[in-house]
Design an enzyme around this catalytic site. Sequence first.
Site, PDB file in Angstrom:
ATOM      1  CG  ASN A   1      28.295 -17.236  -6.264  1.00 12.44           C
ATOM      2  OD1 ASN A   1      27.729 -16.321  -5.658  1.00 12.44           O
ATOM      3  ND2 ASN A   1      28.790 -18.121  -5.370  1.00 12.44           N
TER       4      ASN A   1
ATOM      5  N   GLY B   1      30.230 -13.561   0.743  1.00 15.41           N
ATOM      6  CA  GLY B   1      31.359 -13.378  -0.181  1.00 15.41           C
ATOM      7  C   GLY B   1      32.559 -13.834   0.308  1.00 15.41           C
TER       8      GLY B   1
ATOM      9  CB  ALA C   1      39.894 -11.692   2.399  1.00 16.63           C
TER      10      ALA C   1
ATOM     11  N   GLY D   1      34.802 -10.719   4.499  1.00 14.87           N
ATOM     12  CA  GLY D   1      34.141 -10.789   5.687  1.00 14.87           C
ATOM     13  C   GLY D   1      34.950 -10.416   6.965  1.00 14.87           C
TER      14      GLY D   1
ATOM     15  CD  GLU E   1      27.223 -18.640   2.346  1.00 17.24           C
ATOM     16  OE1 GLU E   1      28.510 -18.912   2.349  1.00 17.24           O
ATOM     17  OE2 GLU E   1      26.442 -18.185   1.377  1.00 17.24           O
TER      18      GLU E   1
ATOM     19  CB  CYS F   1      30.420 -20.543  -0.656  1.00 15.34           C
ATOM     20  SG  CYS F   1      28.413 -20.607  -0.670  1.00 15.34           S
TER      21      CYS F   1
END
Length: 487
Positions: free
Chosen positions: A156, A233, A236, A238, A255, A289
């Site tokens: 992103n 990202g 899940a 993470g 993050e 995010c």
Amino acid sequence: MSVQSILVLNKNFINGEWKEGKSSRSYDILNPYDRSVVASVRLATKEQLDETFNIARAAQKEWAKSTVEERRAVLHKAAEYLTVHKEEIVNTIVSETGGTLLKANVEHHLALEFLEESIKYADEIYKVKEVPGSAEKFNHIYKLPLGVISSITPFNFPLNLSMRTIAPAIALGNSVVHKPDIQVGLSGGSIIAKAFEYAGLPKGVLNVVLTDIEEIGDGMLTNPNLDLISFTGSSAVGRHIGGIAGQNLKRVALELGGNSPLVVLSDADVDQAVNAAIFGKFIHQGQICMIVNRIIVHQDRYDEFVEKFVARASALPYGDPSDPKTVIGPLVNERQLEKALQYIEDAKCEGATVALEGTRVGNVLTPVVFTNVDNSSKLAQTELFAPIASIIKAQTDNGAIEIANDTAYGLSSSIFTSDLARGEELALQVDAGMTHVNDQTVNDAPNIPFGGNKASGLGRFGNPWVVEEFTTTKWVSVQTTNRKYPF
């Protein structure tokens, strides 16, 4: 340099050289708006990745011996490259991410800020801090380079989110093996590699690997040469990274996802809250995010807010992100668009009211607004990453804060009120790493502690907090006289 010069940077940057991937597979980076091919990349293999970590380990040992003047000179030159080639870089971001020109310019600005901020703390390693000891002993505390950083970043905000790890790591004497999301391999990796090549960074200190999980599996997580995994990202992924890192006793900077609330209290300026919510919800089509994911409005302001918000959302220009007037561009790929459309259908089945029906135009989804949303619903509890707004009614101001906290995430948040002192008091009650009073949730800067609570991550970026993340602390004691021992 032209945009065409950037497009040929479709190779891995390993040990200071641009190298073709050795996989039998190639990946076409597509423009999310018209699906045209931006660049084609031959993917790197697991064997190439393993070799890269070996190279990074050897290079780091030498880079750790660099002087602060040497590190600062490299960082200054890399910043110069980004400045001189701004137009080409911005246009590449638009082509790869589908972000608007506004978003791409913001991203370039942030990346440059993080790079320039890293110059300020390049002297933190080897700096001596004295801790009181005794007449016979003195204690010195040092921060030393940590080692090899494994860096993994998303689609992103690829330039900014990659630079946020790479610049501090290099400034603090570390080396980096970096894997951007292959969808944005140029703006997330190759441009940064080119900037540091231009800057004269020694070979092997920064390595950019263009590949995917099918090729390398968990190679960015399990290589014995890495010392820290920096990942931005989903929560899940993470959790998966955290599990592997724990087994291997590796440090992490995670993050992760968010479900950021924008709370409108009973005494809020509704017009300003609407202005903020429109920007905070729809910048980059909601694919951030920190994006406003839930709008929680006191019942006394609810109807007015909904009316004004829907009117503003329905008028946002959409279409080609390279058009300076465009606000709503495409979602990054077909899969993300299909997920967004499914969220909409599920929300309708759950009983949420459609206040503004969106339209699919190619890969563009125009704004969608749901009202009468239940905070326990799938719609409210999902990180949407789409231009879909959920507006929730709160009976009281305190109830609004309770709703804001009723989520597994805790990244960013905001509160609108005319009572600034009360706003700051309530901000401390929101379980999130960041809360903004009378502003929207999408805020970042290189000198603040950026990070989240709960499922939104571990660790903090920003100066000076990132220094602690990317260094190791060493205690050196010196006995000045012969010590007598009890046996």
